[in-house]
Write a protein that holds these residues in place. Structure first.
Motif, short mmCIF file in Angstrom:
data_model
loop_
_atom_site.label_atom_id
_atom_site.label_comp_id
_atom_site.label_asym_id
_atom_site.label_seq_id
_atom_site.Cartn_x
_atom_site.Cartn_y
_atom_site.Cartn_z
N PRO A 4 79.61 103.80 112.61
CA PRO A 4 78.53 103.47 113.53
C PRO A 4 78.76 103.88 114.99
O PRO A 4 77.80 104.15 115.70
CB PRO A 4 78.42 101.95 113.41
N SER A 5 80.00 103.95 115.44
CA SER A 5 80.26 104.33 116.83
C SER A 5 80.17 105.84 117.07
O SER A 5 80.30 106.29 118.20
CB SER A 5 81.65 103.85 117.26
N ALA A 6 79.94 106.62 116.02
CA ALA A 6 79.95 108.08 116.16
C ALA A 6 78.74 108.63 116.92
O ALA A 6 78.79 109.75 117.41
CB ALA A 6 80.02 108.74 114.79
N LEU A 24 79.75 96.26 112.83
CA LEU A 24 78.90 96.88 113.84
C LEU A 24 77.59 97.35 113.20
O LEU A 24 77.61 98.04 112.18
CB LEU A 24 79.61 98.07 114.50
N ASN A 25 76.48 96.95 113.79
CA ASN A 25 75.18 97.38 113.29
C ASN A 25 74.99 98.88 113.49
O ASN A 25 75.64 99.48 114.34
CB ASN A 25 74.06 96.64 114.02
N ALA A 26 74.07 99.45 112.73
CA ALA A 26 73.73 100.87 112.90
C ALA A 26 73.11 101.08 114.28
O ALA A 26 72.36 100.23 114.77
CB ALA A 26 72.76 101.30 111.81
N MET A 68 73.64 94.57 122.28
CA MET A 68 72.95 95.73 122.88
C MET A 68 72.07 96.42 121.84
O MET A 68 70.91 96.74 122.10
CB MET A 68 73.97 96.74 123.42
N ILE A 69 72.62 96.62 120.64
CA ILE A 69 71.89 97.30 119.57
C ILE A 69 70.63 96.51 119.19
O ILE A 69 69.55 97.09 119.04
CB ILE A 69 72.82 97.53 118.35
N SER A 74 71.72 101.69 122.33
CA SER A 74 72.91 102.03 121.56
C SER A 74 74.12 101.48 122.30
O SER A 74 74.07 101.25 123.51
CB SER A 74 73.03 103.54 121.37
N CYS A 75 75.20 101.28 121.57
CA CYS A 75 76.46 100.85 122.20
C CYS A 75 77.61 101.32 121.32
O CYS A 75 77.90 100.73 120.28
CB CYS A 75 76.50 99.34 122.40
N GLN A 76 78.23 102.41 121.74
CA GLN A 76 79.32 103.02 121.00
C GLN A 76 80.66 102.50 121.52
O GLN A 76 80.85 102.36 122.72
CB GLN A 76 79.24 104.53 121.12
#
Length: 145
Positions: A4-6, A24-26, A68-69, A74-76
């Motif tokens: 998901p962080s990509a 972590l959510n998508a 945030m998501i 987005s939040c990587q």
């Protein structure tokens, strides 16, 4: 995307430290704002530091990012390594905001310079990228090593 962080911002120029992004959510496909959460992993410390889970993320990183998501941003999750200082800050320039979750002393404990990191974050602010908390706020609060 493998994790998901990509994305949505390409962060492939910095080394991935975390083992996974469990929980972590998508990321939203069209985020209102693109954000990142900056972390540090102390490579000589068990789990990367006492504030880390066994996957290498801080215990509060996933909940921060999911908030945030869920708000449409987005939040990587990205780790800072002093050997990739320039690459890290080149990646930072692609975001609208940065949440800094690096405990005082951990950048130095990993062999880096807190001052150099802070100067990089100050430069992001000069470019109009929001940084929370800012290095100057952290210094004023006495949370500097």
């Amino acid at each position: 995307m493998a994790f998901p962080s990509a994305g949505p911002v390409d962060i492939s120029s910095v080394t991935r430290i975390a083992k996974d992004d469990l929980g972590l959510n998508a990321q939203p496909s069209d985020p209102k704002y693109k954000g990142m959460l900056a972390q540090i992993y102390v490579r000589d410390a068990p789990y990367g530091g006492s504030d880390k889970s066994n996957n290498g993320h801080r215990y509060d990183s996933i909940p921060f990012a999911n908030g945030m998501i869920k708000s449409g941003m987005s939040c990587q999750l990205i780790h800072y390594t002093h050997q990739e200082h320039e690459e890290f800050f080149d990646v930072c320039k692609k975001f609208d905001f940065i949440i800094v979750r690096c405990n005082p002393g951990q950048i130095k404990a990993d062999g880096g310079s807190q001052e150099k990191f802070d100067d990089g974050m100050r430069m992001m602010r000069k470019l109009g990228i929001q940084v929370w908390p800012s290095p100057d706020v952290m210094e004023f609060m006495g949370a500097k090593d």
